[in-house]
Design a protein around this motif. Structure first.
Motif, PDB file in Angstrom:
ATOM      1  N   ALA A 251      -5.976 -58.026 -17.191  1.00  0.00           N
ATOM      2  CA  ALA A 251      -6.762 -58.470 -16.136  1.00  0.00           C
ATOM      3  C   ALA A 251      -5.743 -57.545 -14.574  1.00  0.00           C
ATOM      4  CB  ALA A 251      -6.710 -59.866 -15.519  1.00  0.00           C
ATOM      5  N   TYR A 252      -5.083 -57.499 -14.762  1.00  0.00           N
ATOM      6  CA  TYR A 252      -4.357 -56.869 -13.287  1.00  0.00           C
ATOM      7  C   TYR A 252      -4.157 -55.371 -13.186  1.00  0.00           C
ATOM      8  CZ  TYR A 252      -1.281 -60.929 -12.931  1.00  0.00           C
ATOM      9  OH  TYR A 252      -0.516 -62.260 -12.668  1.00  0.00           O
TER      10      TYR A 252
ATOM     11  N   PHE B 100       6.227 -68.047  -5.781  1.00  0.00           N
ATOM     12  CA  PHE B 100       6.945 -67.193  -6.672  1.00  0.00           C
ATOM     13  C   PHE B 100       5.620 -66.099  -6.896  1.00  0.00           C
ATOM     14  CE2 PHE B 100       3.906 -66.637 -10.075  1.00  0.00           C
ATOM     15  CZ  PHE B 100       3.461 -68.329 -10.402  1.00  0.00           C
ATOM     16  N   GLU B 101       6.926 -64.661  -6.758  1.00  0.00           N
ATOM     17  CA  GLU B 101       5.701 -63.131  -6.821  1.00  0.00           C
ATOM     18  C   GLU B 101       5.399 -63.208  -8.361  1.00  0.00           C
ATOM     19  OE1 GLU B 101       8.142 -60.036  -5.902  1.00  0.00           O
ATOM     20  OE2 GLU B 101       6.673 -59.374  -4.455  1.00  0.00           O
ATOM     21  N   ASP B 102       4.010 -62.120  -8.647  1.00  0.00           N
ATOM     22  CA  ASP B 102       3.862 -61.913  -9.428  1.00  0.00           C
ATOM     23  C   ASP B 102       3.857 -60.414  -9.379  1.00  0.00           C
ATOM     24  OD1 ASP B 102       3.106 -60.813 -11.836  1.00  0.00           O
ATOM     25  OD2 ASP B 102       1.599 -62.482 -12.128  1.00  0.00           O
ATOM     26  N   ARG B 103       5.019 -59.908  -9.341  1.00  0.00           N
ATOM     27  CA  ARG B 103       4.656 -57.879  -9.593  1.00  0.00           C
ATOM     28  C   ARG B 103       4.369 -57.219 -10.207  1.00  0.00           C
ATOM     29  NH1 ARG B 103       9.087 -56.869  -5.894  1.00  0.00           N
ATOM     30  NH2 ARG B 103       9.259 -54.593  -6.450  1.00  0.00           N
ATOM     31  N   ARG B 104       3.867 -57.649 -11.672  1.00  0.00           N
ATOM     32  CA  ARG B 104       3.043 -56.667 -12.336  1.00  0.00           C
ATOM     33  C   ARG B 104       1.337 -56.012 -12.091  1.00  0.00           C
ATOM     34  NH1 ARG B 104       2.758 -60.838 -17.069  1.00  0.00           N
ATOM     35  NH2 ARG B 104       2.138 -62.384 -15.246  1.00  0.00           N
ATOM     36  N   PRO B 105       1.125 -56.850 -10.941  1.00  0.00           N
ATOM     37  CA  PRO B 105      -0.596 -56.095 -10.574  1.00  0.00           C
ATOM     38  C   PRO B 105      -0.291 -54.812  -9.642  1.00  0.00           C
ATOM     39  CG  PRO B 105      -0.615 -58.733 -10.127  1.00  0.00           C
ATOM     40  CD  PRO B 105       0.940 -58.189 -10.496  1.00  0.00           C
ATOM     41  N   SER B 106      -2.185 -54.370 -10.052  1.00  0.00           N
ATOM     42  CA  SER B 106      -0.841 -52.049  -9.876  1.00  0.00           C
ATOM     43  C   SER B 106      -2.172 -52.330  -8.371  1.00  0.00           C
ATOM     44  CB  SER B 106      -2.154 -51.752 -10.780  1.00  0.00           C
ATOM     45  OG  SER B 106      -3.538 -51.299 -10.376  1.00  0.00           O
TER      46      SER B 106
ATOM     47  N   HIS C 237       1.584 -56.570  -5.175  1.00  0.00           N
ATOM     48  CA  HIS C 237       2.568 -58.185  -5.694  1.00  0.00           C
ATOM     49  C   HIS C 237       1.652 -59.198  -5.083  1.00  0.00           C
ATOM     50  CE1 HIS C 237       6.065 -55.242  -5.033  1.00  0.00           C
ATOM     51  NE2 HIS C 237       5.101 -55.215  -6.144  1.00  0.00           N
ATOM     52  N   THR C 238       1.228 -59.546  -5.706  1.00  0.00           N
ATOM     53  CA  THR C 238       0.871 -61.170  -5.537  1.00  0.00           C
ATOM     54  C   THR C 238       1.783 -62.400  -6.083  1.00  0.00           C
ATOM     55  OG1 THR C 238      -1.266 -60.300  -7.313  1.00  0.00           O
ATOM     56  CG2 THR C 238      -0.508 -61.923  -6.015  1.00  0.00           C
TER      57      THR C 238
ATOM     58  N   ALA D 116      11.583 -57.197 -12.395  1.00  0.00           N
ATOM     59  CA  ALA D 116      11.775 -58.523 -13.181  1.00  0.00           C
ATOM     60  C   ALA D 116      10.198 -58.421 -13.132  1.00  0.00           C
ATOM     61  CB  ALA D 116      11.926 -60.002 -13.105  1.00  0.00           C
ATOM     62  N   SER D 117       9.073 -59.824 -14.154  1.00  0.00           N
ATOM     63  CA  SER D 117       7.904 -59.635 -13.661  1.00  0.00           C
ATOM     64  C   SER D 117       7.214 -60.227 -12.803  1.00  0.00           C
ATOM     65  CB  SER D 117       6.913 -59.860 -15.414  1.00  0.00           C
ATOM     66  OG  SER D 117       7.590 -58.710 -15.929  1.00  0.00           O
TER      67      SER D 117
END
Lengths: 378, 371
Positions: free
Chosen positions: B287-288, B337-343, B253-254, B321-322
């Motif tokens: 990209a993730y 905010f937090e982008d939860r998509r990156p692996s 999470h970024t 959520a994403s």
């Protein structure tokens, strides 16, 4: 646990208690020499009353050559002549390690004493300021003879992830590498670097740049340190050039070379001249590049696994499948050094460096070797 | 045996050697990303001096044919020092050096995403972008099974493990403790750790880091983790879905903010960014992870606190959520905010660059723009 020696499981805390005892004025000096196999190292220790400051302070000694494949029992005394001194990383200051040349009873060099002739050649080419750097590859084995940490009676996943790798599934036995590096730095060996190699449990360290005879001295002592460190951990280092048959890399001792002329502006011209001379003496060099006249390297130099074929001579920029590789920055800057990739891991560095210095700087095609004054025949 | 043989070598013996003085020589361990875009490689050289910054360090090269980066006939690749840290394994004055990889023609190697990331970060310097990445990972034994799990079996279902304590809840804490301390010593900006939902799964967070530093610090933190695990004889995996079934995956999470978002009324800038992200979902998914989204396809299912890979969504305090806006940020109307998509195995250079391109450079469409 079956893969480490019993000795390594002796209590090291107990050992430490004894090793920290003060020793007064007296100094332990460990004499190291190459035995009759041309690959094996031997050592024994004596007490001196005073710390030696230079090599001249260390007396000649002798040993029983009939126990090291070097003499008959009826006439077995052989001489140990100290040639270079190092600090001792095992028993530490003020104790010393001393590399020695071996002489027969008649004061002639022992069969596997290639240092004497190497030194003669290096003296003759002194003005060229020839530098060497040697990349020593080796494989760690358990005392069962199987590569250390490989599955018993089995194999790890194929080569690919291990070169310079990190992680318990990629790097096997890093402790040895770390300790050997520190031991070399302490002793005064000119260790240049280290990395994990392509085959798992295989590692490499580099010694250099060293001028002339120093290359052989430093490489032999670095090998002694390696065997001694491995002994402490209870595993074994092998310099066999092809320890595992099949799709597994072998182990070499790539030798980097330069002279003053090669290192200066426009030096590439001298590098190319040297390579041309080497190309005309491929067979002679192959004979000197392992302790069995080329037989060991036959198993390794196949043309696969980043080697050149033993039968052909080739050279190329950044080409790891060639006999000689010119590093890319050297090709671009038009000066520097070249890498002879043929020597096997168990080569004698005196024989290798002598051959290269002789071929590139002394040999002349229009003279018979035997006519060249004082040049040892190859 | 779940741990490696190397881990059983005598550490007392090792200690005796590691304490030997080294005079004025310094060991510099050069670290780089290999051809997989996930793997790290390293080798060491001796220096005659102690470098004060990465600029003091010489370029080096390596055999790219052994790291899936070049052919044997033309294999020299260049290592350019980019960032320097203290070495927690060999200790001072020795160094760890993170490097850029260049091909023989001096162009960046395929998996060198740092060069472009740095250019993009320089373009938006004045907006002072901060990142914080939450690196999840799973500890495996050398048999490939999660560490501490019964051989050929499974532990009790998820529930008691997240932030848990006790030998029946926390598997391998020694690794976490050692890694944390090593990162602090090295100078990596590690800001926290916790046990995760799946047993043998952990998380550490690195940040806040500005610009290019995020990628640098996270890659070095990963290297340190692999090295610490190697010493213990276990393996750290960043696979985004190590165990199929009712077990959590591992993400990275970024968290992201700019100066504007952090100031009064910053929520507006946050919402604008999220709207732009919503229009570029497939570009970001590519990209993730290092396989253009294929790795994440196993992880982003819509279950186990993930969003579905096919849909973009955002919400306050919503872990399904994403994008999640932390509740406090929703209340104070400013923050991040937090982008939860990156692996978990993403390349942080690729991730942070994508966020800048979409949110701050207002790019649109499936391809990154050329500048």
């Amino acid at each position: 646990m079956a893969s480490v020696s019993l000795s390594s499981r002796l209590n090291k805390a107990v050992r430490q208690q004894y090793m920290s005892l003060p020793q007064g004025e007296r100094v332990q000096v460990t004499y190291i020499w190459i035995d009759g196999s041309g690959e094996g190292l031997r050592n024994k220790t004596r007490t001196l009353d005073v710390e030696p400051q230079t090599i001249e302070d260390i007396p000649e000694w002798n040993f029983d050559g009939s126990s090291t494949y070097q003499a008959e029992g009826s006439n077995s005394d052989m001489y140990l002549v100290p040639v270079r001194m190092f600090r001792d990383p095992f028993t530490q200051d003020p104790n010393k390690l001393v590399l020695c040349e071996v002489l027969k009873y008649n004061r002639l060099p022992a069969e596997t004493n290639h240092r004497m002739n190497c030194n003669k050649v290096m003296e003759k080419v002194k003005e060229h300021i020839i530098w060497f750097g040697m990349e020593q590859e080796y494989t760690l084995l358990g005392i069962d003879g199987h590569p250390y940490s490989w599955p018993t009676h089995g194999f790890p996943a194929p080569q690919g992830p291990y070169y310079c790798g990190v992680g318990a599934d990629k790097a096997f036995g890093r402790d040895i590498v770390e300790c050997h590096y520190k031991a070399c730095l302490y002793a005064g060996v000119n260790i240049y670097g280290s990395n994990a190699e392509v085959m798992p449990s295989q590692w490499e360290y580099q010694v250099g740049p060293c001028e002339g005879i120093e290359m052989g001295d430093q490489l032999w002592v670095s090998r002694f340190l390696l065997h001694r460190v491995c002994e402490d951990f209870g595993i074994v280092a092998t310099l066999d050039p092809k320890p595992m048959m099949g799709n597994w890399n072998g182990a070499g001792c790539h030798t980097n070379v330069s002279t003053k002329q090669m290192r200066e502006e426009g030096g590439l011209e001298f590098i190319e001249q040297a390579i041309e001379k080497l190309g005309k003496r491929h067979k002679e060099h192959i004979r000197m590049y392992d302790p069995r006249g080329g037989k060991d390297n036959e198993r390794r130099l196949t043309g696969h696994h980043e080697t050149a074929s033993i039968h052909d001579f080739s050279a190329g920029v950044a080409n790891r499948g060639a006999s000689i590789r010119i590093p890319r920055p050297v090709g671009q800057e038009k000066k520097g050094y070249f890498e002879d990739r043929r020597p096997s891991a168990n080569c004698d560095p005196y024989a290798v460096t002598k051959a290269i210095a002789y071929t590139c700087l002394l040999h002349s095609e229009d003279r018979e070797e035997s006519e060249e004054e004082n040049i040892p025949a190859m | 045996m779940a741990t490696s043989s190397s881990a059983t070598l005598s550490k007392t013996v090792k200690q005796q050697y590691m304490e030997l003085p080294q005079g004025d020589k310094v060991q510099a361990m050069y670290i780089w990303i290999d051809g997989t875009g996930e793997g790290l490689r390293c080798k060491t050289r001796t220096l005659d001096f102690e470098p004060k910054s990465f600029e003091d360090l010489p370029e080096w090269n390596f055999d790219g044919s052994s790291t899936s980066q070049a052919e044997g006939s033309n294999s020299d690749m260049c290592l350019m020092p980019a960032a320097m840290f203290r070495d927690p394994f060999r200790k001072d004055p020795n160094k760890l050096v993170l490097c850029d990889v260049l091909k023989y023609n001096r162009k960046p190697a395929e998996t060198n995403l740092r060069i472009t990331c740095k250019k993009i970060m320089e373009m938006v310097e004045d907006q002072i972008p901060w990142f914080g990445m939450e690196q999840e990972y799973t500890i495996l034994g050398t048999d490939g099974h999660p560490f501490g799990w019964p051989s050929n079996g499974f532990p009790g279902p998820q529930g008691p493990y997240y932030c848990g304590v006790g030998a029946d809840k926390a598997y391998g804490r020694d690794v976490v403790e050692a890694h944390y301390r090593a990162c602090l010593y090295a100078g990596v900006d590690i800001c926290g750790t916790n046990a995760e939902v799946m047993p043998a799964q952990w998380e550490f967070q690195v940040g806040p880091c500005e610009g290019i530093n995020m990628g640098d610090h996270l890659w070095v933190a990963r290297f340190i983790l692999h090295r610490v695990c190697e010493d213990f004889g276990v393996v750290a995996s960043f696979d985004p879905k190590p165990i199929p079934g009712n077990w959590n995956g591992a993400g990275c999470h970024t968290n992201f903010s700019t100066k504007e978002m952090r100031e009064e009324g910053g929520l507006k800038a946050i919402e604008e960014s999220i709207e732009k992200l919503g229009k570029r979902h497939s570009y970001h998914i590519r990209a993730y992870d290092p396989k253009g989204g294929l790795d994440n396809a196993r992880r982003l299912t819509g279950h186990h606190e993930t969003s579905n890979i096919h849909e973009f969504s955002a919400g306050v305090a919503n872990r399904g959520a994403s994008i999640r806006i932390p509740r406090m940020v929703g209340q104070e109307k400013k923050g991040y905010f937090e982008d939860r998509r990156p692996s978990a195995n993403c390349d942080p250079y690729g991730v942070t660059e994508a966020l800048i391109r979409t949110c701050l450079l207002s790019e649109e469409g499936d391809e990154p723009a050329e500048y």
